[in-house]
Design a protein around this motif. Structure first.
Motif, PDB file in Angstrom:
ATOM      1  N   VAL A 120       0.844  -1.189   0.000  1.00 21.51           N
ATOM      2  CA  VAL A 120       0.000   0.000   0.000  1.00 21.51           C
ATOM      3  C   VAL A 120       0.882   1.242   0.000  1.00 21.51           C
ATOM      4  O   VAL A 120       1.958   1.265   0.606  1.00 21.51           O
ATOM      5  N   GLN A 121       0.429   2.273  -0.691  1.00 24.84           N
ATOM      6  CA  GLN A 121       1.211   3.494  -0.836  1.00 24.84           C
ATOM      7  C   GLN A 121       0.669   4.581   0.083  1.00 24.84           C
ATOM      8  O   GLN A 121      -0.484   4.551   0.515  1.00 24.84           O
ATOM      9  N   SER A 122       1.505   5.547   0.390  1.00 27.87           N
ATOM     10  CA  SER A 122       1.092   6.682   1.201  1.00 27.87           C
ATOM     11  C   SER A 122      -0.030   7.442   0.503  1.00 27.87           C
ATOM     12  O   SER A 122       0.016   7.702  -0.694  1.00 27.87           O
ATOM     13  N   GLY A 123      -1.068   7.773   1.273  1.00 29.31           N
ATOM     14  CA  GLY A 123      -2.231   8.457   0.725  1.00 29.31           C
ATOM     15  C   GLY A 123      -3.408   7.543   0.429  1.00 29.31           C
ATOM     16  O   GLY A 123      -4.515   8.033   0.204  1.00 29.31           O
ATOM     17  N   ALA A 124      -3.197   6.228   0.440  1.00 27.11           N
ATOM     18  CA  ALA A 124      -4.296   5.291   0.225  1.00 27.11           C
ATOM     19  C   ALA A 124      -5.184   5.233   1.461  1.00 27.11           C
ATOM     20  O   ALA A 124      -4.790   5.602   2.562  1.00 27.11           O
ATOM     21  N   ARG A 125      -6.405   4.766   1.265  1.00 27.03           N
ATOM     22  CA  ARG A 125      -7.359   4.649   2.358  1.00 27.03           C
ATOM     23  C   ARG A 125      -7.594   3.182   2.701  1.00 27.03           C
ATOM     24  O   ARG A 125      -7.631   2.335   1.804  1.00 27.03           O
ATOM     25  N   ILE A 126      -7.763   2.906   3.983  1.00 26.55           N
ATOM     26  CA  ILE A 126      -8.020   1.551   4.458  1.00 26.55           C
ATOM     27  C   ILE A 126      -9.192   1.590   5.435  1.00 26.55           C
ATOM     28  O   ILE A 126      -9.502   2.633   6.014  1.00 26.55           O
TER      29      ILE A 126
ATOM     30  N   PRO B 278       3.417  -1.934  15.974  1.00 27.56           N
ATOM     31  CA  PRO B 278       4.115  -2.331  17.203  1.00 27.56           C
ATOM     32  C   PRO B 278       5.440  -1.626  17.452  1.00 27.56           C
ATOM     33  O   PRO B 278       5.932  -1.665  18.576  1.00 27.56           O
ATOM     34  N   ASP B 279       6.008  -1.007  16.435  1.00 25.16           N
ATOM     35  CA  ASP B 279       7.258  -0.276  16.680  1.00 25.16           C
ATOM     36  C   ASP B 279       7.018   1.112  17.237  1.00 25.16           C
ATOM     37  O   ASP B 279       7.966   1.838  17.522  1.00 25.16           O
ATOM     38  N   GLY B 280       5.738   1.521  17.395  1.00 24.00           N
ATOM     39  CA  GLY B 280       5.424   2.821  17.958  1.00 24.00           C
ATOM     40  C   GLY B 280       5.283   3.924  16.942  1.00 24.00           C
ATOM     41  O   GLY B 280       4.850   5.032  17.301  1.00 24.00           O
ATOM     42  N   ASP B 281       5.609   3.709  15.677  1.00 26.56           N
ATOM     43  CA  ASP B 281       5.495   4.737  14.648  1.00 26.56           C
ATOM     44  C   ASP B 281       4.064   4.818  14.135  1.00 26.56           C
ATOM     45  O   ASP B 281       3.338   3.818  14.095  1.00 26.56           O
ATOM     46  N   ILE B 282       3.651   6.005  13.724  1.00 24.38           N
ATOM     47  CA  ILE B 282       2.317   6.231  13.175  1.00 24.38           C
ATOM     48  C   ILE B 282       2.345   5.931  11.681  1.00 24.38           C
ATOM     49  O   ILE B 282       3.143   6.500  10.934  1.00 24.38           O
ATOM     50  N   TYR B 283       1.452   5.023  11.249  1.00 25.88           N
ATOM     51  CA  TYR B 283       1.394   4.649   9.847  1.00 25.88           C
ATOM     52  C   TYR B 283       0.085   5.058   9.175  1.00 25.88           C
ATOM     53  O   TYR B 283      -0.013   5.018   7.954  1.00 25.88           O
ATOM     54  N   ALA B 284      -0.925   5.430   9.960  1.00 22.68           N
ATOM     55  CA  ALA B 284      -2.193   5.864   9.382  1.00 22.68           C
ATOM     56  C   ALA B 284      -2.914   6.718  10.410  1.00 22.68           C
ATOM     57  O   ALA B 284      -2.629   6.684  11.611  1.00 22.68           O
TER      58      ALA B 284
ATOM     59  N   ASN C  17     -13.032   2.894   4.546  1.00 23.26           N
ATOM     60  CA  ASN C  17     -12.069   3.892   4.047  1.00 23.26           C
ATOM     61  C   ASN C  17     -11.866   5.008   5.068  1.00 23.26           C
ATOM     62  O   ASN C  17     -11.719   6.177   4.709  1.00 23.26           O
ATOM     63  N   GLY C  18     -11.858   4.633   6.334  1.00 25.52           N
ATOM     64  CA  GLY C  18     -11.805   5.642   7.388  1.00 25.52           C
ATOM     65  C   GLY C  18     -10.422   6.074   7.789  1.00 25.52           C
ATOM     66  O   GLY C  18     -10.293   6.979   8.625  1.00 25.52           O
ATOM     67  N   ALA C  19      -9.379   5.475   7.256  1.00 23.12           N
ATOM     68  CA  ALA C  19      -8.016   5.847   7.635  1.00 23.12           C
ATOM     69  C   ALA C  19      -7.189   6.139   6.391  1.00 23.12           C
ATOM     70  O   ALA C  19      -7.333   5.460   5.367  1.00 23.12           O
ATOM     71  N   ILE C  20      -6.343   7.133   6.503  1.00 25.66           N
ATOM     72  CA  ILE C  20      -5.434   7.507   5.411  1.00 25.66           C
ATOM     73  C   ILE C  20      -4.024   7.059   5.787  1.00 25.66           C
ATOM     74  O   ILE C  20      -3.544   7.342   6.892  1.00 25.66           O
ATOM     75  N   VAL C  21      -3.382   6.328   4.894  1.00 25.55           N
ATOM     76  CA  VAL C  21      -2.032   5.842   5.138  1.00 25.55           C
ATOM     77  C   VAL C  21      -1.052   7.005   5.051  1.00 25.55           C
ATOM     78  O   VAL C  21      -1.032   7.737   4.060  1.00 25.55           O
ATOM     79  N   GLU C  22      -0.288   7.199   6.107  1.00 26.17           N
ATOM     80  CA  GLU C  22       0.691   8.284   6.167  1.00 26.17           C
ATOM     81  C   GLU C  22       2.096   7.816   5.824  1.00 26.17           C
ATOM     82  O   GLU C  22       2.899   8.596   5.315  1.00 26.17           O
ATOM     83  N   ARG C  23       2.400   6.557   6.138  1.00 25.30           N
ATOM     84  CA  ARG C  23       3.721   5.997   5.840  1.00 25.30           C
ATOM     85  C   ARG C  23       3.537   4.656   5.170  1.00 25.30           C
ATOM     86  O   ARG C  23       2.636   3.893   5.512  1.00 25.30           O
TER      87      ARG C  23
END
Length: 406
Positions: free
Chosen positions: A138-144, A170-176, A208-214
């Protein structure tokens, strides 16, 4: 490089989180377990000499894409904590869920609104846990899609809106980041003397409630060896998949490229003249005759019985009868004799009736599924009776299949 989720447990402030989209893994050398857990599995490409002499299967023919998956970059799970607002008095009780009030104060402070002393009394806010699955490639900007579940004592999330909630791996980083109106499939109505609830009104989804940031870096085209894993492990099916792929690649590329490893895994070496995506698109549409073990699945809670096509029963005689015992209490009132000093009394009276229905003896001989089902129907029993009959047949050693209880 392929980035994978590595699991470890992080405990902080009483909340356990499993960190990590982990470090880059180098390409797995031969004989190394990439997960690093348990015994290493020695995978080697050993091309078969030719098609195997398996018996012809009279059964469904499926595409490889429907019975197997490509094990490359995998899905990753995300989790977040947020607030659902706009509820009609069905939110958390702030006295019973103090974390909800703390979250409200923190959110308002981040928005530049300072809350003075005193406690909030609002019942239109609910604390929720938000979960989602980050698909591979999945690419940045896609919706899940995301799932929302109540954390406190809210009675319903109907009509609520999830405010901006970061989703972490689980690594603590924000992905969406998730936000939007919550859709639930149940409802709850409550009065002074009665409550009606249908479905689960405290859990819902946001399509489609979340936008992928990373995005997770994955270079699928760099893989020289592709790993196919069957959804239903079976040695016969694995051999047939290997033979079908080898026949196709021998005629298409001039060499045999597939090798079975076990009942679930098939390794396929990608030809250098074609990209990985194009090669997978070609082999995943090949047709394979699948094979499955004979199995009977029984769910005693719902009375569901699923009998596989290859289930067979040796010839047995089955007698099924149902004994019904009815006990009826009919107390009688006894009056004293006239002009006597007696008192009115109640005399117990019990009526017991026994009725035994059925009891017929039927011969069952199931060389195929149709004959077996017809024999069970001929006895005229309900699903609970069929479950008992199948257990008895299995105990007698006449059921040539695995009996699975759920």
């Amino acid at each position: 490089m392929l980035r994978l989720l590595a699991l470890r447990v992080l405990v902080a402030t009483g909340f356990a989180v499993a960190p990590a989209i982990a470090a880059d893994f180098p390409p797995r050398p031969v004989g190394q377990n990439q997960a690093g857990i348990g015994q290493d599995v020695n995978y080697r490409i050993e091309i078969a000499a030719g098609p195997s002499s398996l018996p012809t299967v009279v059964g469904p023919v499926s595409r490889i894409k429907d019975i197997a998956t490509i094990q490359t970059a995998r899905d990753n799970q995300l989790i977040g904590y947020g607030l659902v607002i706009g509820l009609q008095g069905s939110g958390d009780g702030l006295r019973n869920s103090p974390f909800t009030e703390q979250s409200i104060r923190a959110m308002l402070q981040n928005l530049g609104i300072a809350m003075e002393g005193g406690q909030a009394r609002a019942r239109n806010v609910a604390a929720v846990i938000v979960t989602a699955t980050l698909p591979a490639f999945v690419q940045s900007g896609a919706r899940i899609d995301v799932s929302v579940s109540s954390l406190g004592d809210a009675t319903s999330l109907q009509g609520g809106t999830l405010v901006m909630t970061p989703l972490r791996a689980p690594d603590g980083d924000i992905y969406a980041v998730a936000q939007g109106p919550v859709f639930i499939s149940g409802f709850s109505a409550q009065g002074q003397a009665e409550t009606l609830t249908k479905g689960v009104p405290t859990a819902g989804r946001i399509p489609n409630g979340a936008i992928v940031e990373r995005q997770i870096e994955a270079r699928f085209n760099d893989d020289e060896v592709l790993t196919l894993q069957l959804r239903n492990p079976d040695f016969s099916t694995a051999i047939r998949v290997t033979d079908i792929i080898n026949d196709y690649t021998a005629s298409r590329f001039g060499n045999r490229t597939a090798s079975e490893q076990d009942s679930r895994t098939i390794l396929v070496k990608r030809p250098a003249s074609v990209s990985a995506a194009r090669f997978v698109a070609e082999i995943e549409n090949l047709l394979v005759a699948t094979d499955t073990p004979a199995r009977v699945v029984v769910d005693e809670r719902t009375g569901t019985i699923v009998i596989g096509q290859d289930v067979k029963i040796a010839q047995v005689a089955v007698s099924y009868g149902q004994l019904t015992v009815r006990i009826t209490e009919q107390p009688q009132v006894v009056q004293p004799a006239p002009f006597s000093r007696g008192e009115t009394a109640t005399e117990p009276s019990t009526v017991i009736e026994a009725d035994q229905s059925g009891g017929q003896v039927a011969m069952l001989d199931g060389p195929d599924l149709q004959t077996l089902v017809a024999g069970l129907n001929r006895i005229g029993v309900k699903p609970d009776g069929i479950i008992a009959i199948l257990q008895g047949i299995k105990s007698a050693g006449a059921l040539q299949a695995e009996l699975v209880f759920q």
